[in-house]
Design a protein around this motif. Structure first.
Motif, PDB file in Angstrom:
ATOM      1  N   THR A 127       0.826  -1.203   0.000  1.00 41.54           N
ATOM      2  CA  THR A 127       0.000   0.000   0.000  1.00 41.54           C
ATOM      3  C   THR A 127       0.863   1.257   0.000  1.00 41.54           C
ATOM      4  N   GLY A 128       1.958   1.217   0.733  1.00 44.89           N
ATOM      5  CA  GLY A 128       2.856   2.364   0.810  1.00 44.89           C
ATOM      6  C   GLY A 128       3.932   2.372  -0.258  1.00 44.89           C
ATOM      7  N   TYR A 129       3.877   1.419  -1.194  1.00 43.32           N
ATOM      8  CA  TYR A 129       4.828   1.323  -2.297  1.00 43.32           C
ATOM      9  C   TYR A 129       6.277   1.223  -1.812  1.00 43.32           C
ATOM     10  N   VAL A 130       6.488   0.405  -0.809  1.00 47.20           N
ATOM     11  CA  VAL A 130       7.843   0.122  -0.339  1.00 47.20           C
ATOM     12  C   VAL A 130       8.071  -1.386  -0.195  1.00 47.20           C
ATOM     13  N   VAL A 131       7.186  -2.176  -0.784  1.00 50.64           N
ATOM     14  CA  VAL A 131       7.269  -3.615  -0.561  1.00 50.64           C
ATOM     15  C   VAL A 131       8.510  -4.217  -1.208  1.00 50.64           C
ATOM     16  N   ASN A 132       9.081  -3.557  -2.208  1.00 48.51           N
ATOM     17  CA  ASN A 132      10.311  -4.082  -2.806  1.00 48.51           C
ATOM     18  C   ASN A 132      11.442  -4.130  -1.787  1.00 48.51           C
ATOM     19  N   TRP A 133      11.506  -3.149  -0.894  1.00 50.10           N
ATOM     20  CA  TRP A 133      12.561  -3.148   0.115  1.00 50.10           C
ATOM     21  C   TRP A 133      12.291  -4.192   1.192  1.00 50.10           C
ATOM     22  N   LEU A 134      11.024  -4.476   1.458  1.00 51.56           N
ATOM     23  CA  LEU A 134      10.697  -5.560   2.386  1.00 51.56           C
ATOM     24  C   LEU A 134      11.201  -6.885   1.833  1.00 51.56           C
ATOM     25  N   ARG A 138      14.337  -9.562   3.047  1.00 53.75           N
ATOM     26  CA  ARG A 138      14.175 -10.999   3.265  1.00 53.75           C
ATOM     27  C   ARG A 138      15.216 -11.810   2.514  1.00 53.75           C
ATOM     28  N   GLU A 139      15.746 -11.255   1.444  1.00 52.81           N
ATOM     29  CA  GLU A 139      16.758 -11.982   0.692  1.00 52.81           C
ATOM     30  C   GLU A 139      18.034 -12.170   1.499  1.00 52.81           C
ATOM     31  N   VAL A 140      18.265 -11.330   2.503  1.00 51.11           N
ATOM     32  CA  VAL A 140      19.436 -11.506   3.362  1.00 51.11           C
ATOM     33  C   VAL A 140      19.045 -12.070   4.721  1.00 51.11           C
ATOM     34  N   ASP A 141      17.784 -12.469   4.844  1.00 49.07           N
ATOM     35  CA  ASP A 141      17.305 -13.070   6.089  1.00 49.07           C
ATOM     36  C   ASP A 141      17.211 -14.568   5.884  1.00 49.07           C
ATOM     37  N   TYR A 142      18.156 -15.303   6.471  1.00 45.03           N
ATOM     38  CA  TYR A 142      18.206 -16.743   6.264  1.00 45.03           C
ATOM     39  C   TYR A 142      16.929 -17.429   6.731  1.00 45.03           C
ATOM     40  N   LEU A 143      16.280 -16.863   7.725  1.00 44.78           N
ATOM     41  CA  LEU A 143      15.076 -17.499   8.250  1.00 44.78           C
ATOM     42  C   LEU A 143      13.904 -17.375   7.291  1.00 44.78           C
ATOM     43  N   ALA A 144      14.040 -16.560   6.241  1.00 45.13           N
ATOM     44  CA  ALA A 144      12.967 -16.418   5.262  1.00 45.13           C
ATOM     45  C   ALA A 144      13.223 -17.255   4.021  1.00 45.13           C
ATOM     46  N   GLU A 145      14.283 -18.090   4.062  1.00 46.36           N
ATOM     47  CA  GLU A 145      14.704 -18.765   2.842  1.00 46.36           C
ATOM     48  C   GLU A 145      13.656 -19.734   2.305  1.00 46.36           C
ATOM     49  N   ASP A 146      12.906 -20.383   3.170  1.00 46.65           N
ATOM     50  CA  ASP A 146      11.924 -21.336   2.678  1.00 46.65           C
ATOM     51  C   ASP A 146      10.498 -20.843   2.891  1.00 46.65           C
ATOM     52  N   ALA A 147      10.353 -19.516   3.036  1.00 45.22           N
ATOM     53  CA  ALA A 147       9.019 -18.948   3.190  1.00 45.22           C
ATOM     54  C   ALA A 147       8.257 -19.058   1.883  1.00 45.22           C
ATOM     55  N   ASP A 148       6.947 -19.205   1.980  1.00 45.07           N
ATOM     56  CA  ASP A 148       6.122 -19.263   0.788  1.00 45.07           C
ATOM     57  C   ASP A 148       6.142 -17.923   0.075  1.00 45.07           C
ATOM     58  N   THR A 215      19.084  -9.202  -3.363  1.00 46.26           N
ATOM     59  CA  THR A 215      18.673  -7.837  -3.041  1.00 46.26           C
ATOM     60  C   THR A 215      18.688  -6.949  -4.276  1.00 46.26           C
ATOM     61  N   ALA A 216      19.620  -7.190  -5.203  1.00 48.30           N
ATOM     62  CA  ALA A 216      19.689  -6.374  -6.418  1.00 48.30           C
ATOM     63  C   ALA A 216      18.414  -6.496  -7.235  1.00 48.30           C
ATOM     64  N   TYR A 217      17.803  -7.665  -7.219  1.00 45.67           N
ATOM     65  CA  TYR A 217      16.597  -7.877  -8.022  1.00 45.67           C
ATOM     66  C   TYR A 217      15.505  -6.879  -7.648  1.00 45.67           C
ATOM     67  N   PHE A 218      15.373  -6.576  -6.386  1.00 53.12           N
ATOM     68  CA  PHE A 218      14.273  -5.729  -5.920  1.00 53.12           C
ATOM     69  C   PHE A 218      14.653  -4.255  -5.773  1.00 53.12           C
ATOM     70  N   SER A 219      15.901  -3.916  -5.940  1.00 47.32           N
ATOM     71  CA  SER A 219      16.366  -2.571  -5.624  1.00 47.32           C
ATOM     72  C   SER A 219      15.949  -1.548  -6.668  1.00 47.32           C
ATOM     73  N   THR A 220      15.469  -0.418  -6.209  1.00 45.71           N
ATOM     74  CA  THR A 220      15.146   0.688  -7.108  1.00 45.71           C
ATOM     75  C   THR A 220      16.409   1.205  -7.786  1.00 45.71           C
TER      76      THR A 220
END
Length: 713
Positions: A127-134, A138-148, A215-220
């Motif tokens: 909604t705030g147009y910042v979801v790419n940074w979120l 997560r790309e550097v958060d190992y605990l998110a590696e197998d998140a859906d 992280t590069a994939y999502f970076s503005t």
């Protein structure tokens, strides 16, 4: 990026109004782009590079939006920010809001409770147009590696564009002001400035993609050059208009060939965007440039046929709808066949058409809104507040993690009390009693992903990109005045024991320092360069007299084998030479409910099957990290502590691995243990360390009450 890590691609969004008819070739390019994305997400053979449809959209969007802004600046001598954002609000927000609200409601009905909180957070960011940074975080958060995959992951590209549109009009205003003050030609100065920014963004895209493709994939910053490439075409229009028709036609055909090649040549293993993204970016720019020189060329007529213009006109809504529709299908029918996925994607065309006719066009072309920018911006704010409020409701009503075991025994429930003071702990005679159903599980299944161990909660685990160990004055646990220093090194499988080791260190009088790094066991081969650099620096650090530990505790997860033993021994050598003793903690295996779908976690299964958790039991699995850890302990004649019997107790007798022991859920992400279960294992670990001669507390004085972590720092 790997194919599994590759995120869904998204489109540029603006169907900007220009004076005169909208170019058919650009509408056709939109159709090509959205079809690429749909083919990739549906899984059509031969569409491995379909995610690059987003790159096509970025160039188109940069061209169209800049056409508006430059025309306004040259004709009126100014750029109206309120008018610009009023147009953006009328065009983007109606459909975006409808899809976000629909997605949130669908998630509320279908998703497990634990994932609803995550969805709410993602919708807020979208909604705030910042979801790419979120997603980048997560790309550097190992605990998110197998998140859906997120149901709103496709909104990342909208965020990139809107962030670009915050800066780009302001930059045009600045250049216009400078050109006036310095008596320079506005368009020439803007061209020079933009060319410099495009070049800088492209260079950074290449560099950052090589270092961190996730992280590069999502970076503005790594995507701005693609939007800028489209913008440069506007500024080069006079020169492009003079290109001869045969050359223009050849450029258009060549551009289409580059875009088509992207679809089949690129795949999930291609580091993206970087230099590889030149393929679709240059191809798209060539087609648009050719249309400036010859609007009715054969390639332009091909792109402008009625079906392509129809799909191009629907591309924004089609992109918005297709991904949540496919995500919903994956949730309710994870084994859906390709034909079923294609049907769902085609159903998104209908949703996009209805959204265009009933929502987008009535708002975009409303005379009342067109005359009143304030009313338009207010309506946009209301739309954003609506989706944001609904998402916030998901977040604030979600269950909260309880930080105590609340009377649950966890692993202690398996131990025969009579054996606690003996050299060998014994399993209770009726272990089945410790793994049966309970009225209340710890933690609540919906909060398991938050049940992290101590060092990770404190931010003491270095992320996958980090190369510097934690500062010498931070991330200390145990007894601050202790005479014995313990260093915890390795990946997240080592870090997961920080809560238990903290409690042991308190009783033993040890000072415990956490040095763990995500996806990086203590080796300097076979992993990322950032991992190797981190471990080499840490190895040197541990050999320095002022930092040398008395005990080094290490462990490792998947991705390591016996061939890396020499590497691990070499890194441990400085600490060993300084007199350190090494303790190797065995890896822990994961669980996969045998009565559920492949992607269902143990805790999601328990959330559904609280009364009868039988479907949530798992078959015993090997702990892959032991391929390195067991030979390492043998080579160093070090203590090898294996607590697997207390993690998956007596699987032959009980018929598998229990999802919860003593009322405590065993596993969280992948094969990691919940923080609660690790704390329940504290006395078992302490006992093993005493028996191994590493710890000195008398066996009959080991504390068997549940360990309590300190407050979050």
């Amino acid at each position: 990026m790997t194919a599994t890590a590759l995120p869904p691609a998204g489109p540029a969004t603006a169907r900007a109004r220009t004076k005169g008819p909208l170019r058919g070739d650009i509408e056709g390019l939109r159709a090509v782009a959205v079809l690429m994305v749909l083919a990739y997400h549906v899984g059509l053979p031969g569409s491995s590079g379909g995610f690059a449809g987003v790159d096509v959209f970025f160039v188109i969007s940069g061209y169209l939006i800049t056409s508006q802004l430059v025309r306004e600046a040259t004709q009126e001598g100014r750029v109206s920010i309120p008018r610009f954002y009023a147009r953006r609000a009328r065009r983007l927000l109606p459909a975006a809001t409808v899809v976000l609200v629909s997605t949130t409601l669908a998630g509320l009905l279908v998703l497990p409770r634990g994932r609803q909180t995550e969805l709410g957070t993602e919708v807020l960011a979208a909604t705030g147009y910042v979801v790419n940074w979120l997603f980048a975080s997560r790309e550097v958060d190992y605990l998110a590696e197998d998140a859906d995959p997120s149901w709103v992951q496709h909104y990342w590209s909208l965020s990139v564009e809107e962030q670009f549109y915050v800066v780009w009009p302001l930059l045009i205003i600045l250049v216009l002001w400078l050109a006036t003050k310095l008596r320079l030609r506005f368009l020439r100065l803007l061209t020079v400035v933009l060319a410099g920014l495009v070049a800088a963004s492209l260079v950074w895209s290449v560099v950052h993609t090589a270092d961190s493709p996730g992280t590069a994939y999502f970076s503005t910053l790594t995507r701005a050059w693609q939007l800028g490439a489209g913008a440069l075409l506007v500024l080069l229009t006079p020169a492009l208009a003079r290109v001869r028709r045969p050359v223009a036609a050849g450029a258009a055909w060549g551009g289409l060939a580059l875009v088509a090649a992207t679809l089949v040549v690129v795949d999930g293993g291609t580091a993206w965007p970087g230099s590889a993204a030149l393929l679709p970016t240059v191809g798209t720019a060539a087609v648009i440039a050719a249309g400036i020189a010859w609007a009715d060329s054969p390639p332009a007529r091909l792109l402008g046929v009625a079906p392509m213009r129809f799909l191009g006109g629907l591309s924004y809504g089609l992109y918005l709808w297709h991904w949540p529709a496919l995500s919903l299908l994956a949730e309710v029918r994870p084994d859906a066949s390709l034909p079923v996925r294609v049907v769902v994607a085609l159903g998104s065309v209908v949703l996009a058409w209805l959204t265009l006719r009933l929502v987008e066009d009535p708002v975009r072309f409303s005379p009342l809104l067109a005359r009143d920018q304030r009313r338009t911006l207010t309506l946009g704010a209301v739309a954003m507040a609506t989706s944001g409020a609904l998402a916030l409701a998901l977040v604030v009503t979600a269950p909260r993690l309880e930080t105590t075991l609340d009377g649950a025994d966890g692993a202690v429930a398996l131990v025969d009390p009579a054996s606690r003071a003996s050299e060998e702990l014994r399993m209770r005679s009726d272990p089945a009693a410790a793994v049966g159903p309970v009225d209340q599980l710890v933690p609540d299944p919906a909060t398991v992903e938050e049940d992290l161990s101590l060092a990770y909660r404190d931010g003491c685990q270095v992320n996958v990109e980090g190369t510097e160990p934690t500062p010498v004055d931070e991330c200390w646990y145990g007894d601050p005045d202790g005479d014995t220093t313990v260093a915890l090194v390795g990946d997240s499988k080592a870090e997961q024991w920080s809560s238990a080791l903290h409690a042991v260190a308190l009783q033993e009088g040890w000072r415990l320092k956490a040095y763990t790094k995500s996806a990086c066991a203590f080796v300097d081969e076979g992993r990322s360069e950032s991992c190797h650099a981190y471990n080499r620096e840490l190895s040197t650090h541990l050999g320095e007299p002022e930092h040398a530990p008395d005990i080094v505790v290490t462990s490792a997860g998947a991705g390591y084998d016996a061939e890396m033993v020499d590497s691990a021994v070499g890194l441990l050598r400085p600490a060993l030479d300084a007199g350190a003793e090494v303790v190797v903690l065995a890896d822990t295996s994961g669980q996969r409910p045998r009565g559920m779908g492949e992607d269902v976690t143990v805790y999601e299964c328990l959330d559904v099957h609280r009364d009868d958790p039988a479907p949530c039991w798992s078959e015993p699995r090997e702990a892959p990290g032991d391929k390195l850890l067991a030979p390492l302990a043998e080579r160093l004649d070090a203590s090898f502590v294996d607590l697997d019997p207390w993690i998956c107790p007596d699987p032959d007798e009980l018929g598998g691995c229990a999802p919860a022991v003593g009322g405590v859920i065993v596993n969280r992400q992948g094969s990691h243990l919940t923080g609660s279960y690790v704390r329940s294992l504290t006395p078992v670990l302490h006992h093993a360390l005493v028996v191994a001669g590493v710890a000195s507390t008398p066996l009959d004085q080991i504390g068997w009450a549940p360990a309590v972590d300190p407050q979050r720092r």
